[in-house]
Design a protein around this motif. Structure first.
Motif, PDB file in Angstrom:
ATOM      1  N   ASP A  57     -13.027 -56.884 -37.229  1.00 17.81           N
ATOM      2  CA  ASP A  57     -12.959 -55.572 -37.875  1.00 17.81           C
ATOM      3  C   ASP A  57     -14.380 -55.141 -38.252  1.00 17.81           C
ATOM      4  OD1 ASP A  57     -12.647 -53.360 -39.462  1.00 17.81           O
ATOM      5  OD2 ASP A  57     -10.994 -54.186 -40.649  1.00 17.81           O
ATOM      6  N   ARG A  59     -15.537 -52.736 -39.766  1.00 16.15           N
ATOM      7  CA  ARG A  59     -15.746 -52.152 -41.101  1.00 16.15           C
ATOM      8  C   ARG A  59     -16.059 -53.218 -42.137  1.00 16.15           C
ATOM      9  NH1 ARG A  59     -10.165 -49.093 -41.184  1.00 16.15           N
ATOM     10  NH2 ARG A  59      -9.690 -51.220 -40.592  1.00 16.15           N
ATOM     11  N   HIS A  64     -13.084 -62.281 -36.075  1.00 16.92           N
ATOM     12  CA  HIS A  64     -11.769 -62.066 -35.482  1.00 16.92           C
ATOM     13  C   HIS A  64     -10.913 -63.332 -35.630  1.00 16.92           C
ATOM     14  CE1 HIS A  64      -8.681 -61.087 -32.548  1.00 16.92           C
ATOM     15  NE2 HIS A  64      -9.137 -59.849 -32.558  1.00 16.92           N
ATOM     16  N   GLY A  66      -8.786 -64.418 -33.704  1.00 15.48           N
ATOM     17  CA  GLY A  66      -8.766 -65.123 -32.421  1.00 15.48           C
ATOM     18  C   GLY A  66      -9.961 -66.050 -32.256  1.00 15.48           C
ATOM     19  N   LEU A  95      -0.190 -74.920 -30.676  1.00 19.44           N
ATOM     20  CA  LEU A  95      -1.146 -74.776 -31.763  1.00 19.44           C
ATOM     21  C   LEU A  95      -0.574 -73.739 -32.721  1.00 19.44           C
ATOM     22  CD1 LEU A  95      -4.095 -75.053 -32.952  1.00 19.44           C
ATOM     23  CD2 LEU A  95      -4.763 -73.288 -31.334  1.00 19.44           C
ATOM     24  N   ARG A  96      -0.374 -74.135 -33.991  1.00 18.57           N
ATOM     25  CA  ARG A  96       0.084 -73.170 -34.980  1.00 18.57           C
ATOM     26  C   ARG A  96      -0.994 -73.013 -36.027  1.00 18.57           C
ATOM     27  NH1 ARG A  96       4.778 -71.419 -38.593  1.00 18.57           N
ATOM     28  NH2 ARG A  96       3.588 -70.790 -40.410  1.00 18.57           N
ATOM     29  N   ILE A  97      -1.327 -71.772 -36.319  1.00 19.02           N
ATOM     30  CA  ILE A  97      -2.376 -71.498 -37.293  1.00 19.02           C
ATOM     31  C   ILE A  97      -1.841 -70.617 -38.408  1.00 19.02           C
ATOM     32  CG2 ILE A  97      -4.665 -70.496 -37.634  1.00 19.02           C
ATOM     33  CD1 ILE A  97      -5.295 -71.199 -34.803  1.00 19.02           C
ATOM     34  N   ASP A  98      -2.065 -71.039 -39.651  1.00 18.35           N
ATOM     35  CA  ASP A  98      -1.773 -70.198 -40.811  1.00 18.35           C
ATOM     36  C   ASP A  98      -3.096 -69.641 -41.323  1.00 18.35           C
ATOM     37  OD1 ASP A  98       0.888 -70.845 -40.628  1.00 18.35           O
ATOM     38  OD2 ASP A  98       0.780 -72.480 -42.080  1.00 18.35           O
ATOM     39  N   TYR A  99      -3.184 -68.337 -41.373  1.00 23.18           N
ATOM     40  CA  TYR A  99      -4.399 -67.701 -41.881  1.00 23.18           C
ATOM     41  C   TYR A  99      -4.265 -67.527 -43.382  1.00 23.18           C
ATOM     42  CZ  TYR A  99      -5.641 -66.868 -37.070  1.00 23.18           C
ATOM     43  OH  TYR A  99      -5.963 -67.048 -35.756  1.00 23.18           O
TER      44      TYR A  99
ATOM     45  N   GLU B  72      -3.214 -62.956 -29.450  1.00 17.92           N
ATOM     46  CA  GLU B  72      -3.236 -62.376 -30.795  1.00 17.92           C
ATOM     47  C   GLU B  72      -3.684 -60.907 -30.740  1.00 17.92           C
ATOM     48  OE1 GLU B  72      -5.260 -64.863 -33.620  1.00 17.92           O
ATOM     49  OE2 GLU B  72      -5.515 -63.209 -35.022  1.00 17.92           O
ATOM     50  N   MET B  73      -4.694 -60.644 -29.919  1.00 16.40           N
ATOM     51  CA  MET B  73      -5.185 -59.270 -29.755  1.00 16.40           C
ATOM     52  C   MET B  73      -4.107 -58.356 -29.186  1.00 16.40           C
ATOM     53  SD  MET B  73      -8.946 -59.394 -28.153  1.00 16.40           S
ATOM     54  CE  MET B  73     -10.073 -60.366 -29.096  1.00 16.40           C
ATOM     55  N   LEU B  88      -5.710 -51.990 -39.978  1.00 10.21           N
ATOM     56  CA  LEU B  88      -5.443 -53.029 -38.977  1.00 10.21           C
ATOM     57  C   LEU B  88      -4.414 -54.011 -39.514  1.00 10.21           C
ATOM     58  CD1 LEU B  88      -8.935 -54.241 -37.614  1.00 10.21           C
ATOM     59  CD2 LEU B  88      -7.055 -53.306 -36.268  1.00 10.21           C
ATOM     60  N   THR B  91      -3.263 -61.000 -39.240  1.00 11.76           N
ATOM     61  CA  THR B  91      -2.442 -62.130 -38.811  1.00 11.76           C
ATOM     62  C   THR B  91      -2.126 -63.039 -40.008  1.00 11.76           C
ATOM     63  OG1 THR B  91      -3.737 -62.046 -36.785  1.00 11.76           O
ATOM     64  CG2 THR B  91      -2.234 -63.909 -37.045  1.00 11.76           C
ATOM     65  N   ILE B  92      -0.845 -63.321 -40.212  1.00  9.63           N
ATOM     66  CA  ILE B  92      -0.428 -64.281 -41.248  1.00  9.63           C
ATOM     67  C   ILE B  92      -0.371 -65.670 -40.611  1.00  9.63           C
ATOM     68  CG2 ILE B  92       1.420 -64.942 -42.836  1.00  9.63           C
ATOM     69  CD1 ILE B  92       2.276 -61.915 -42.753  1.00  9.63           C
ATOM     70  N   ASP B  93       0.342 -65.755 -39.498  1.00  6.05           N
ATOM     71  CA  ASP B  93       0.359 -67.010 -38.747  1.00  6.05           C
ATOM     72  C   ASP B  93       0.633 -66.709 -37.281  1.00  6.05           C
ATOM     73  OD1 ASP B  93       3.301 -67.261 -38.064  1.00  6.05           O
ATOM     74  OD2 ASP B  93       3.459 -67.277 -40.251  1.00  6.05           O
ATOM     75  N   ILE B  94       0.212 -67.623 -36.435  1.00  9.14           N
ATOM     76  CA  ILE B  94       0.496 -67.491 -35.002  1.00  9.14           C
ATOM     77  C   ILE B  94       0.697 -68.885 -34.412  1.00  9.14           C
ATOM     78  CG2 ILE B  94      -1.959 -67.396 -34.321  1.00  9.14           C
ATOM     79  CD1 ILE B  94      -0.943 -65.297 -32.132  1.00  9.14           C
ATOM     80  N   THR B  95       1.698 -69.004 -33.557  1.00  2.00           N
ATOM     81  CA  THR B  95       1.976 -70.265 -32.872  1.00  2.00           C
ATOM     82  C   THR B  95       1.861 -70.019 -31.376  1.00  2.00           C
ATOM     83  OG1 THR B  95       3.521 -70.864 -34.614  1.00  2.00           O
ATOM     84  CG2 THR B  95       3.640 -72.149 -32.577  1.00  2.00           C
TER      85      THR B  95
END
Lengths: 166, 154
Positions: A57, A59, A64, A66, A95-99, B72-73, B88, B91-95
Motif C-alpha cells: 500500500d 499510502r 505487501h 504476499g 502454508l497457513r499464515i495469520d497476519y 493473495e493479490m 484496501l 489479509t487476516i489469514d491465508i492458507t
C-alpha cells in the motif's frame, strides 16, 4: 556418555558460515534482498530489509502481505533443509499464515522458522515474523513440507559444501 | 514514508482502472502481476514468467512465495472489483495448498468470493498455467474489508 557421534550431523549444524549459500541459488530470494541471519539443527532465521518496491500500500509504505508470505515460505523451507542430514529436494505442501499486525514501514522483517516434527517424508514447520520483539509479531505461520519431493537436489553446490564439511 | 500517492478507485470497474490499480502497488509491479476482467465481472490475474520469480533453478520451478503472493493479490483484486468505496482489504489469514510445481511460464489466477460480509470476506483462489482444470495451487483466506464511508456527517 553422549551418542551424538553416532548420529549424522544435520545441514543446519554443518553449514556454518556458508549459510548464505542456502539463498544464493534462489533467484527470488536474491531479487527481494532476503538473507540468512542464523541457522541451527532444525531452524533458520531469515531477514528482509524494508524496500520501496516490496510495498503493498503506497499510502502507508507497509510491506505487501504476499512479500511476508514469500519470506515465511522461504524461511520454513530453509529450516527444513537445516533439519536434514543430506541435501534432498523439498516441496511445500501447504502454508497457513495469520497476519497479526501490519509490518512497520521502514523496519527489517525477521522470520524465525523451526521444524517441530519430522518424519521420513514430511516436515512440520512453524514460523514467526517480527521486527525483533516476538510479543509484537507481524505474522504466525504453520507449514508442511514433503521431503524427497523429486530427484533433483535443490542445489548441488550446497550439497557439495555440506559433504565437504561432514 | 510515502503518504501522497493514492490508489485509484475501481468505480466503474474496467480493465483500465484495474490495470492502474495493479501498477500502483509496488510489489505487484515487482511480480509483474496484471489483471483483466471478464464480462461476468470476474478477474483473471496473470503473472508473466520472469527469471527473478524462480525458487528452484534446477527443476526449474517458480518460488512458492511468488505463487502465494500472486494468489493473495488476486483475492484482493477481486474484492476491490466488488467494492464501491475506497480503501484496501487487509489479509487476516491465508492458507495456500501447493498442488504442482510452478513451471517457468505464465501463471493465471481467479478468485471466488465465498462470503462477502459487512466486515470480513472469505475468498477462494486458484492458480493454473496451461490448463485451468489442473491448478498448480489453491488458497483460501479471510480479509478485513475497509469500513464503509459514512453517508453523512455525525
Amino acid at each position: 556418555m553422549s551418542d551424538d557421534g553416532e548420529k549424522p550431523k544435520l545441514i543446519g549444524e554443518l553449514i556454518g558460515d556458508n549459510r548464505q549459500m542456502l539463498l544464493a541459488a534462489i533467484p527470488f530470494a536474491v531479487a527481494t534482498g532476503m538473507s540468512v541471519s542464523d541457522v541451527g539443527p532444525a531452524r533458520a532465521t531469515l531477514t528482509l530489509p524494508w524496500r520501496e518496491d516490496l510495498v503493498g500500500d503506497p499510502r502507508s509504505g507497509v510491506l505487501h502481505g504476499g512479500m511476508i508470505t514469500a519470506l515465511i515460505d522461504n524461511a520454513c523451507g530453509t529450516a527444513v533443509i537445516c533439519s536434514l542430514s543430506k541435501m534432498t529436494s523439498i516441496a511445500t505442501l501447504d502454508l497457513r499464515i495469520d497476519y497479526l499486525r501490519p509490518a512497520t514501514p521502514g523496519e527489517t522483517v525477521i522470520v524465525d522458522a523451526e521444524v517441530y516434527r519430522s518424519t521420513r517424508s514430511i516436515a512440520f514447520v512453524r514460523a514467526l515474523a517480527h521486527h525483533g520483539d516476538k510479543d509484537k509479531a507481524v505474522a504466525h505461520a504453520v507449514a508442511t513440507f514433503m521431503l524427497g519431493a523429486n530427484k533433483a537436489p535443490i542445489n548441488r553446490t550446497i550439497a557439495r559444501e555440506v559433504e565437504q564439511n561432514a | 514514508m510515502p503518504d501522497t500517492a493514492s490508489l485509484p478507485l475501481l468505480d466503474p470497474l474496467n480493465n483500465e482502472t484495474l490495470d492502474r490499480l495493479m501498477r500502483a502497488i509496488p510489489f505487484a509491479r515487482l511480480l509483474g502481476v496484471g489483471a483483466t476482467t471478464g464480462d461476468d465481472g470476474k478477474i483473471i490475474a496473470r503473472m508473466p514468467y520472469a527469471d527473478h520469480l524462480i525458487g528452484n533453478p534446477r527443476l526449474p520451478a517458480l518460488h512458492g512465495g511468488t505463487i502465494g503472493a500472486f494468489l493473495e493479490m488476486t483475492a484482493i483484486a477481486q474484492l476491490l472489483a466488488d467494492m464501491s468505496g475506497p480503501g484496501l482489504p487487509k489479509t487476516i489469514d491465508i492458507t495456500i495448498d501447493y498442488l504442482r510445481s510452478g513451471r517457468p511460464r505464465d501463471t493465471f489466477a481467479r478468485a471466488v468470493v465465498a462470503k462477502h460480509g459487512r466486515r470480513v470476506a472469505n475468498v477462494r483462489v486458484e492458480a493454473w498455467q496451461d490448463d485451468p482444470t489442473r491448478p498448480i495451487a489453491t488458497a483460501h483466506g479471510h480479509f478485513m474489508l475497509p469500513e464503509a464511508p459514512e453517508t453523512e456527517e455525525a
